[in-house]
Design an enzyme around this catalytic site. Structure first.
Site, mmCIF file in Angstrom:
data_model
loop_
_atom_site.group_PDB
_atom_site.id
_atom_site.type_symbol
_atom_site.label_atom_id
_atom_site.label_comp_id
_atom_site.label_asym_id
_atom_site.label_seq_id
_atom_site.Cartn_x
_atom_site.Cartn_y
_atom_site.Cartn_z
ATOM 1 N N LYS A 18 0.831 -1.214 0.000
ATOM 2 C CA LYS A 18 0.000 0.000 0.000
ATOM 3 C C LYS A 18 0.864 1.262 0.000
ATOM 4 O O LYS A 18 0.687 2.141 -0.838
ATOM 5 C CB LYS A 18 -0.935 0.012 1.228
ATOM 6 C CG LYS A 18 -1.886 -1.179 1.297
ATOM 7 C CD LYS A 18 -2.814 -1.104 2.508
ATOM 8 C CE LYS A 18 -2.129 -1.289 3.844
ATOM 9 N NZ LYS A 18 -1.561 -2.635 4.066
ATOM 10 N N ARG A 94 -10.771 -0.158 8.303
ATOM 11 C CA ARG A 94 -10.461 -1.570 8.562
ATOM 12 C C ARG A 94 -11.606 -2.278 9.279
ATOM 13 O O ARG A 94 -11.440 -3.393 9.749
ATOM 14 C CB ARG A 94 -9.194 -1.679 9.407
ATOM 15 C CG ARG A 94 -7.988 -1.209 8.636
ATOM 16 C CD ARG A 94 -6.697 -1.649 9.262
ATOM 17 N NE ARG A 94 -5.661 -0.783 8.751
ATOM 18 C CZ ARG A 94 -4.424 -1.164 8.506
ATOM 19 N NH1 ARG A 94 -4.040 -2.384 8.756
ATOM 20 N NH2 ARG A 94 -3.548 -0.304 8.031
ATOM 21 N N ARG A 129 11.689 -5.152 5.021
ATOM 22 C CA ARG A 129 11.355 -3.727 4.851
ATOM 23 C C ARG A 129 12.254 -2.836 5.702
ATOM 24 O O ARG A 129 12.551 -3.124 6.865
ATOM 25 C CB ARG A 129 9.903 -3.465 5.240
ATOM 26 C CG ARG A 129 9.612 -1.953 5.309
ATOM 27 C CD ARG A 129 8.182 -1.597 5.320
ATOM 28 N NE ARG A 129 7.422 -2.348 6.274
ATOM 29 C CZ ARG A 129 6.094 -2.400 6.285
ATOM 30 N NH1 ARG A 129 5.408 -1.739 5.392
ATOM 31 N NH2 ARG A 129 5.472 -3.103 7.191
ATOM 32 N N ARG A 158 10.558 -0.808 11.395
ATOM 33 C CA ARG A 158 9.380 -0.542 12.216
ATOM 34 C C ARG A 158 9.300 -1.504 13.389
ATOM 35 O O ARG A 158 9.651 -2.660 13.256
ATOM 36 C CB ARG A 158 8.120 -0.681 11.346
ATOM 37 C CG ARG A 158 7.426 0.637 11.128
ATOM 38 C CD ARG A 158 6.400 0.551 10.059
ATOM 39 N NE ARG A 158 5.324 -0.386 10.381
ATOM 40 C CZ ARG A 158 4.273 -0.581 9.595
ATOM 41 N NH1 ARG A 158 4.160 0.085 8.477
ATOM 42 N NH2 ARG A 158 3.332 -1.438 9.935
ATOM 43 N N ARG A 169 -0.759 -9.377 12.885
ATOM 44 C CA ARG A 169 -1.421 -8.387 12.016
ATOM 45 C C ARG A 169 -2.239 -9.085 10.934
ATOM 46 O O ARG A 169 -3.338 -8.651 10.591
ATOM 47 C CB ARG A 169 -0.383 -7.453 11.392
ATOM 48 C CG ARG A 169 0.041 -6.327 12.337
ATOM 49 C CD ARG A 169 1.459 -5.856 12.095
ATOM 50 N NE ARG A 169 1.656 -5.238 10.804
ATOM 51 C CZ ARG A 169 2.862 -5.046 10.240
ATOM 52 N NH1 ARG A 169 3.950 -5.434 10.882
ATOM 53 N NH2 ARG A 169 2.961 -4.484 9.067
#
Ligand code: AP5
Length: 222
Positions: A18, A94, A129, A158, A169
């Protein structure tokens, strides 16, 4: 008169791409990128009470309560830049209650983009990431490596990007996704998110160009 600006939602599992697609979309279409996760991380960084509460949920990969998220997103969408340029809403709604709240405030999207990525790819994307704290750009050690050693040296990770946390998640995502998708069925563009980021963008770009053309044609015929 000027055509109405674009109003877009983008959704998909954790690490489906995203944020990466939002960088490419805003570069070309100059929309205001409103990312629920980024707003929450900024709140955490500010040290506020809401930030502290939000962090506890994010650590567990759960949804942050509506009373924190809904107002945050609403306020950002009400800013003059979002109103003038149009918006690209990332990671919201969400849940059906978040969708309903947004609609009640008068925000309705033209298009709902759904990034479709098989689960086995997602974990690999999360653990590789990295983020550049200076530019905000998203990297991946394998798929989008930093351009220079200088950037490589300052990249951060993160706090919720571990294999264990992404599984939490993903679980939350599976619990909520159907309720949200069913609300936007008639404006959904399902995109194959498993290909390279440029090939993902090509699919989105085609749809946005068409949509923009349609809006301009409608304005001219008025
Ligand atoms: P959020 O920050 O939104 O995280 P997320 O949904 O888990 O999504 P990510 O940001 O992890 O991934 P992405 O899809 O943006 O992928 P990216 O482009 O970075 O939310 C975090 C938390 O905040 C939630 O768990 C929740 O607690 C809370 N929260 C957020 N919104 C909320 C809401 N509305 N209500 C309640 N709580 C909320 O890509 C990932 C990696 O893959 C990168 O390294 C990238 O370089 C790479 N990559 C991207 N595309 C490709 C490609 N095509 N090929 C190869 N690699 C690629």
């Amino acid at each position: 008169s000027k055509a109405e600006p674009l109003r877009i939602m983008i959704s998909g599992a954790p690490a489906s791409g995203k944020g990466t697609q939002c960088e490419l979309i805003t570069q070309k279409y100059d929309l205001v990128h409103v990312a629920a996760g980024d707003l929450l991380r900024a709140e955490i960084a500010s040290g506020s009470e809401n930030g502290k509460r939000a962090r506890a949920y994010m650590d567990k990969g759960q949804l942050v309560p509506d009373e924190i998220v809904v107002m945050m997103v609403k306020e950002r969408l009400l800013q003059p830049d979002s109103q003038e340029k149009g918006w690209l809403l990332d990671g919201y709604p969400r849940s059906s209650s978040q969708a309903i709240a947004l609609k009640e405030f008068g925000f309705e999207p033209d298009l709902f983009i759904l990034l479709d990525v098989p689960e086995e790819i997602l974990v690999d994307r999360v653990v590789g990431r990295r983020l550049d704290p200076v530019t905000g750009k998203i990297y991946h050690l394998k798929y989008s490596p930093p351009e220079t050693p200088e950037i490589a040296a300052r990249l951060t990770q993160r706090f919720d990007d571990t294999e264990e946390k992404v599984k939490l998640r993903l679980h939350t995502h599976h619990q909520n996704v159907e309720a949200v998708l069913s609300l936007y069925e008639d404006i959904t563009l399902k995109v194959d998110g498993s290909v390279t980021k440029d090939d993902v963008f090509a699919q989105i770009d085609g749809a946005l160009a068409k949509l923009l053309e349609k809006k301009r044609a409608t304005t001219e015929s008025l």
